[in-house]
Motif scaffolding. Structure first.
Motif, PDB file in Angstrom:
ATOM      1  N   GLU A 135       0.933  -1.154   0.178  1.00  0.00           N
ATOM      2  CA  GLU A 135       0.010  -0.191  -0.019  1.00  0.00           C
ATOM      3  C   GLU A 135       0.821   1.112   0.023  1.00  0.00           C
ATOM      4  O   GLU A 135       1.976   1.256   0.210  1.00  0.00           O
ATOM      5  N   SER A 136       0.311   2.317  -0.159  1.00  0.00           N
ATOM      6  CA  SER A 136       1.105   3.806  -0.433  1.00  0.00           C
ATOM      7  C   SER A 136       1.530   4.354   0.764  1.00  0.00           C
ATOM      8  O   SER A 136       2.271   5.258   0.936  1.00  0.00           O
ATOM      9  N   ALA A 137       1.213   3.610   2.030  1.00  0.00           N
ATOM     10  CA  ALA A 137       1.750   4.239   3.262  1.00  0.00           C
ATOM     11  C   ALA A 137       2.188   3.061   4.200  1.00  0.00           C
ATOM     12  O   ALA A 137       2.018   2.821   5.315  1.00  0.00           O
ATOM     13  N   LEU A 138       3.247   2.565   3.964  1.00  0.00           N
ATOM     14  CA  LEU A 138       3.484   1.211   3.881  1.00  0.00           C
ATOM     15  C   LEU A 138       3.628   0.874   5.665  1.00  0.00           C
ATOM     16  O   LEU A 138       2.938  -0.216   5.951  1.00  0.00           O
ATOM     17  N   THR A 139       4.042   1.508   6.231  1.00  0.00           N
ATOM     18  CA  THR A 139       4.481   1.232   7.823  1.00  0.00           C
ATOM     19  C   THR A 139       3.183   1.971   8.519  1.00  0.00           C
ATOM     20  O   THR A 139       3.299   1.558   9.689  1.00  0.00           O
ATOM     21  N   LEU A 140       2.593   2.830   8.420  1.00  0.00           N
ATOM     22  CA  LEU A 140       2.045   3.888   9.034  1.00  0.00           C
ATOM     23  C   LEU A 140       0.686   3.124   9.849  1.00  0.00           C
ATOM     24  O   LEU A 140       0.545   3.520  10.871  1.00  0.00           O
ATOM     25  N   GLU A 141       0.048   2.109   9.317  1.00  0.00           N
ATOM     26  CA  GLU A 141      -1.027   1.175   9.982  1.00  0.00           C
ATOM     27  C   GLU A 141      -0.295   0.799  11.148  1.00  0.00           C
ATOM     28  O   GLU A 141      -1.161   0.624  12.197  1.00  0.00           O
ATOM     29  N   PHE A 142       1.027   0.332  11.258  1.00  0.00           N
ATOM     30  CA  PHE A 142       1.592  -0.261  12.335  1.00  0.00           C
ATOM     31  C   PHE A 142       1.731   0.634  13.304  1.00  0.00           C
ATOM     32  O   PHE A 142       1.767   0.137  14.483  1.00  0.00           O
ATOM     33  N   LEU A 143       2.106   1.958  13.096  1.00  0.00           N
ATOM     34  CA  LEU A 143       2.412   2.783  14.275  1.00  0.00           C
ATOM     35  C   LEU A 143       1.227   3.498  14.651  1.00  0.00           C
ATOM     36  O   LEU A 143       1.519   4.677  14.888  1.00  0.00           O
ATOM     37  N   SER A 149       1.319  -2.046  16.361  1.00  0.00           N
ATOM     38  CA  SER A 149       1.465  -3.348  15.808  1.00  0.00           C
ATOM     39  C   SER A 149       3.070  -3.476  16.027  1.00  0.00           C
ATOM     40  O   SER A 149       3.924  -2.986  15.158  1.00  0.00           O
ATOM     41  N   LEU A 150       3.565  -4.414  17.214  1.00  0.00           N
ATOM     42  CA  LEU A 150       4.817  -4.464  17.178  1.00  0.00           C
ATOM     43  C   LEU A 150       5.487  -5.322  16.222  1.00  0.00           C
ATOM     44  O   LEU A 150       6.638  -5.129  15.776  1.00  0.00           O
ATOM     45  N   GLU A 151       5.113  -6.602  16.357  1.00  0.00           N
ATOM     46  CA  GLU A 151       5.836  -7.684  15.702  1.00  0.00           C
ATOM     47  C   GLU A 151       6.168  -7.461  14.122  1.00  0.00           C
ATOM     48  O   GLU A 151       7.256  -7.777  13.766  1.00  0.00           O
ATOM     49  N   THR A 152       5.476  -6.983  13.292  1.00  0.00           N
ATOM     50  CA  THR A 152       5.644  -6.862  11.859  1.00  0.00           C
ATOM     51  C   THR A 152       6.942  -5.617  11.658  1.00  0.00           C
ATOM     52  O   THR A 152       7.902  -6.266  11.046  1.00  0.00           O
ATOM     53  N   PRO A 153       6.591  -4.446  12.320  1.00  0.00           N
ATOM     54  CA  PRO A 153       7.912  -3.757  11.791  1.00  0.00           C
ATOM     55  C   PRO A 153       9.285  -3.958  12.356  1.00  0.00           C
ATOM     56  O   PRO A 153      10.164  -4.071  11.914  1.00  0.00           O
ATOM     57  N   GLY A 237      -4.153 -10.275   0.120  1.00  0.00           N
ATOM     58  CA  GLY A 237      -4.507 -11.394   0.717  1.00  0.00           C
ATOM     59  C   GLY A 237      -5.399 -11.110   2.112  1.00  0.00           C
ATOM     60  O   GLY A 237      -5.260 -10.042   2.714  1.00  0.00           O
ATOM     61  N   TRP A 238      -6.578 -11.858   2.452  1.00  0.00           N
ATOM     62  CA  TRP A 238      -7.456 -11.650   3.312  1.00  0.00           C
ATOM     63  C   TRP A 238      -6.526 -11.580   4.813  1.00  0.00           C
ATOM     64  O   TRP A 238      -7.205 -10.941   5.471  1.00  0.00           O
ATOM     65  N   PHE A 239      -5.607 -12.241   4.605  1.00  0.00           N
ATOM     66  CA  PHE A 239      -4.583 -12.311   6.098  1.00  0.00           C
ATOM     67  C   PHE A 239      -3.576 -11.518   5.967  1.00  0.00           C
ATOM     68  O   PHE A 239      -2.545 -11.711   6.590  1.00  0.00           O
ATOM     69  N   ASP A 240      -3.378 -10.668   4.846  1.00  0.00           N
ATOM     70  CA  ASP A 240      -2.026  -9.845   4.583  1.00  0.00           C
ATOM     71  C   ASP A 240      -2.098  -8.452   5.708  1.00  0.00           C
ATOM     72  O   ASP A 240      -3.111  -8.053   6.075  1.00  0.00           O
ATOM     73  N   ILE A 241      -0.930  -8.137   5.937  1.00  0.00           N
ATOM     74  CA  ILE A 241      -0.618  -7.088   7.048  1.00  0.00           C
ATOM     75  C   ILE A 241      -1.143  -5.786   6.485  1.00  0.00           C
ATOM     76  O   ILE A 241      -1.576  -4.932   7.240  1.00  0.00           O
ATOM     77  N   PHE A 242      -1.212  -5.667   5.126  1.00  0.00           N
ATOM     78  CA  PHE A 242      -1.492  -4.220   4.517  1.00  0.00           C
ATOM     79  C   PHE A 242      -2.680  -4.431   3.912  1.00  0.00           C
ATOM     80  O   PHE A 242      -3.054  -3.416   3.199  1.00  0.00           O
ATOM     81  N   PRO A 472       2.647 -11.047  20.290  1.00  0.00           N
ATOM     82  CA  PRO A 472       3.245  -9.744  20.032  1.00  0.00           C
ATOM     83  C   PRO A 472       2.847  -9.075  18.729  1.00  0.00           C
ATOM     84  O   PRO A 472       3.570  -8.146  18.377  1.00  0.00           O
ATOM     85  N   ARG A 473       1.571  -9.567  18.172  1.00  0.00           N
ATOM     86  CA  ARG A 473       1.204  -8.807  17.004  1.00  0.00           C
ATOM     87  C   ARG A 473       1.177  -7.464  17.478  1.00  0.00           C
ATOM     88  O   ARG A 473       1.615  -6.675  16.753  1.00  0.00           O
ATOM     89  N   TYR A 474       0.307  -7.042  18.428  1.00  0.00           N
ATOM     90  CA  TYR A 474       0.364  -5.762  18.980  1.00  0.00           C
ATOM     91  C   TYR A 474       1.210  -5.669  20.224  1.00  0.00           C
ATOM     92  O   TYR A 474       1.076  -6.502  21.083  1.00  0.00           O
ATOM     93  N   ASN A 475       1.585  -4.595  20.398  1.00  0.00           N
ATOM     94  CA  ASN A 475       2.386  -4.276  21.812  1.00  0.00           C
ATOM     95  C   ASN A 475       1.361  -4.425  23.012  1.00  0.00           C
ATOM     96  O   ASN A 475       0.116  -4.089  22.886  1.00  0.00           O
ATOM     97  N   ARG A 476       1.842  -5.083  24.092  1.00  0.00           N
ATOM     98  CA  ARG A 476       1.083  -5.242  25.055  1.00  0.00           C
ATOM     99  C   ARG A 476       0.831  -3.711  25.791  1.00  0.00           C
ATOM    100  O   ARG A 476       1.898  -3.049  26.077  1.00  0.00           O
ATOM    101  N   ASN A 477      -0.441  -3.489  26.229  1.00  0.00           N
ATOM    102  CA  ASN A 477      -0.361  -2.243  26.771  1.00  0.00           C
ATOM    103  C   ASN A 477      -0.190  -2.284  28.269  1.00  0.00           C
ATOM    104  O   ASN A 477      -0.701  -3.098  28.935  1.00  0.00           O
ATOM    105  N   PRO A 478       0.726  -1.406  28.843  1.00  0.00           N
ATOM    106  CA  PRO A 478       1.115  -1.545  30.152  1.00  0.00           C
ATOM    107  C   PRO A 478       0.325  -0.868  31.230  1.00  0.00           C
ATOM    108  O   PRO A 478       0.354  -1.307  32.453  1.00  0.00           O
ATOM    109  N   GLY A 479      -0.697  -0.323  30.718  1.00  0.00           N
ATOM    110  CA  GLY A 479      -1.745   0.440  31.530  1.00  0.00           C
ATOM    111  C   GLY A 479      -1.509   1.734  32.325  1.00  0.00           C
ATOM    112  O   GLY A 479      -2.120   2.163  32.789  1.00  0.00           O
ATOM    113  N   THR A 480      -0.177   1.952  31.953  1.00  0.00           N
ATOM    114  CA  THR A 480       0.299   3.280  32.766  1.00  0.00           C
ATOM    115  C   THR A 480       0.247   4.538  31.837  1.00  0.00           C
ATOM    116  O   THR A 480       0.320   5.607  32.420  1.00  0.00           O
TER     117      THR A 480
END
Length: 516
Positions: A135-143, A149-153, A237-242, A472-480
């Motif tokens: 996609e045209s903003a490759l990393t920005l969905e993860f951030l 989204s921790l694991e992929t980047p 793909g239906w299970f693709d990161i982008f 680790p797909r998503y970073n764990r939320n520390p709650g703080t």
């Protein structure tokens, strides 16, 4: 017929940097349409699988190493230098004596992103783009600030950090467990050293700069998509990161077609479909011919296990239908009645794990998997319909609205849609996560799940999971509320999910409308 390969062609950039490229061509290939592939992953590894079928099919190919990789000059600054370098490379190719009259841009993932970086400024010699799982903003969905989204980047940053070392693939396979362990490092700004043995500028950047940061301005080409004036065929793909960004791009294009299969980011089917599009769509255009007619949208409908054609994305004929959460773990289309909320405890020291789904890392399984063990955890709530009286066909964007409260002001809400078969096996269809600030008040949390095309068969049941993570797909939320790069404290939270007339939590499915 064995192709002729010219190695290490020197391609000058406007700032004086020289990038290296290889040319693949049949013995008498001068003048054939050129397929241009720009890649940070090297000009030897897997290139034959990528361009070999294209050269056999009628192209000559130019494969270039992007800036700072595999002999190309300058520093590797991921994502942020591809526009000028891409335009300079296109101009160089059109000026070569072996160039004929036409060119096609091609490639998956980062190789697709390099196409979007130049899409609105291409010369007339470029006749088509074929970007896949990109996609045209490759990393920005993860951030996203509300869902990191921790694991992929992080996995990608580690991969490109070691890819030019000897025995790269062996290093990655053997280092898979080390990589997964490193994602638990606190603070996270030391995880790069835990995984690589040294600091990584890219990994530090993704921790400090979120989607809205001006730092990523040169990596965001969303505004260029609508200005693309060449035909595009995009494969996903239906299970693709982008996938969400890819579908957003498709909707903005004036002239495009779309293929989405039951694939994750690295599924072999993606490359097969892209090769087909290059030869059946892009090559005729490069020759001045008209490709064979096909519907603009071709989707693999899971559950039905069948390819079907549609006129658009999202397709017409589907209506949003809320499936409400009810007490007792039930799910239904009736509005909920008065009831007490359901609760669970989320402990970031023992985070709810990511199981299948949208994953991209060495040694992990992506796509649909058995969710039995996940649903047995006390930090996962499930809501399930009775057995279906008829098939339920869902095609389009999936979302949820969950009325939620935490004992802490910072929390995440993860929602997953599953198909439960007659034997009770629960398999994931799509999911998504949203982070919440002010979660210690009752909040209507909008969760965008991955789009899908799925038929829930008669006799099956539809299930919704609600939890507070997928690590680790998503970073764990520390709650703080501490910054993700420097957080060191993990706090356990008590979470509540509401389902009553004033707080009607639901997943909203685009369901085929009943024809009258």
């Amino acid at each position: 017929m064995k192709p002729r390969i010219e190695r290490d062609l020197r391609v000058p950039m406007r700032d004086g940097t020289v990038l290296l490229a290889d040319r693949w061509a049949p013995p008498n290939g001068d003048g054939l349409p050129v397929v241009l592939v720009r890649t940070p992953y090297g000009r030897r590894r897997a290139v034959r699988q990528i361009v070999g079928p294209l050269v056999e099919g009628g192209f000559q190919a130019v494969v270039q190493s992007t800036r700072g990789t595999f002999g190309s000059g300058g520093p590797f600054d991921p994502l942020r230098r591809e526009r000028d370098d891409g335009l300079d490379t296109v101009e160089w190719v059109t000026g070569q004596p072996w160039f004929g009259e036409s060119m096609v841009l091609y490639g998956m993932s980062y190789l697709g992103f390099t196409q979007w970086a130049v899409a609105d400024a291409l010369p007339p010699q470029v006749k088509a783009l074929v970007p896949g799982v990109s996609e045209s903003a490759l990393t920005l969905e993860f951030l996203r600030a509300d869902g990191f989204s921790l694991e992929t980047p992080f996995s990608w940053g580690v991969m490109v950090g070691v890819q030019e070392r000897p025995f790269f693939l062996l290093r990655m396979l053997l280092g898979g467990r080390r990589l997964q362990r490193s994602l638990r490092t606190l603070p996270l700004n030391r995880a790069d050293t835990a995984a690589l043995g040294h600091r990584s500028d890219y990994l530090q950047d993704i921790l400090v700069h979120d989607t809205a940061s001006p730092f990523w301005r040169n990596a965001d080409h969303r505004h260029r998509v609508a200005g693309t004036r060449v035909p595009v065929s995009t494969v996903g793909g239906w299970f693709d990161i982008f996938l969400p960004g890819q579908l957003r791009d498709f909707r903005a294009l004036p002239d495009a077609r779309l293929t989405v299969g039951p694939w994750s980011h690295v599924s072999p089917g993606v490359m097969e479909a892209q090769t087909t599009e290059a030869l059946e769509f892009a090559l005729p255009l490069a020759r001045g011919e008209t490709p064979a007619e096909r519907a603009p949208v071709r989707l693999y409908v899971m559950g039905e296990e069948k390819w079907r054609d549609f006129p658009s994305w999202p397709p017409p004929g589907y209506e949003d239908r809320p499936f409400h959460l009810h007490p007792g773990g039930t799910l239904g289309t009736d509005p909920p009645e008065e009831s007490d909320p359901d609760g669970y405890r989320y402990d970031p020291a023992d985070p709810t794990p990511a199981v299948g789904g949208v994953r991209m890392a060495f040694g992990v399984t992506a796509g649909p998997v058995d969710n039995t063990a996940l649903e047995a955890r006390p930090d996962v709530l499930t809501y399930t319909t009775p057995p279906l009286d008829e098939d339920v066909e869902v095609v389009g964007d999936v979302r949820a609205e969950i009325f939620f409260r935490s004992s802490l002001p910072h929390a995440d809400v993860f929602v997953r849609l599953c198909d439960v078969d007659a034997g009770g096996r629960s398999v994931n269809v799509c999911d998504g996560l949203t982070g919440v600030d002010g979660a210690d008040r009752v909040t209507a949390v909008e969760v965008r799940l991955w789009p899908t095309a799925y038929v829930f068969r008669r006799g099956h049941r539809i299930r919704v999971q609600v939890s507070s993570g997928a690590f680790p797909r998503y970073n764990r939320n520390p709650g703080t509320g501490e910054p993700r790069a420097t957080a060191t404290t993990l706090r356990t939270a008590d979470q509540e999910v509401f389902h009553d007339p004033g707080r009607p939590s639901a997943v909203v499915l685009p369901v085929r409308a009943v024809e009258v």
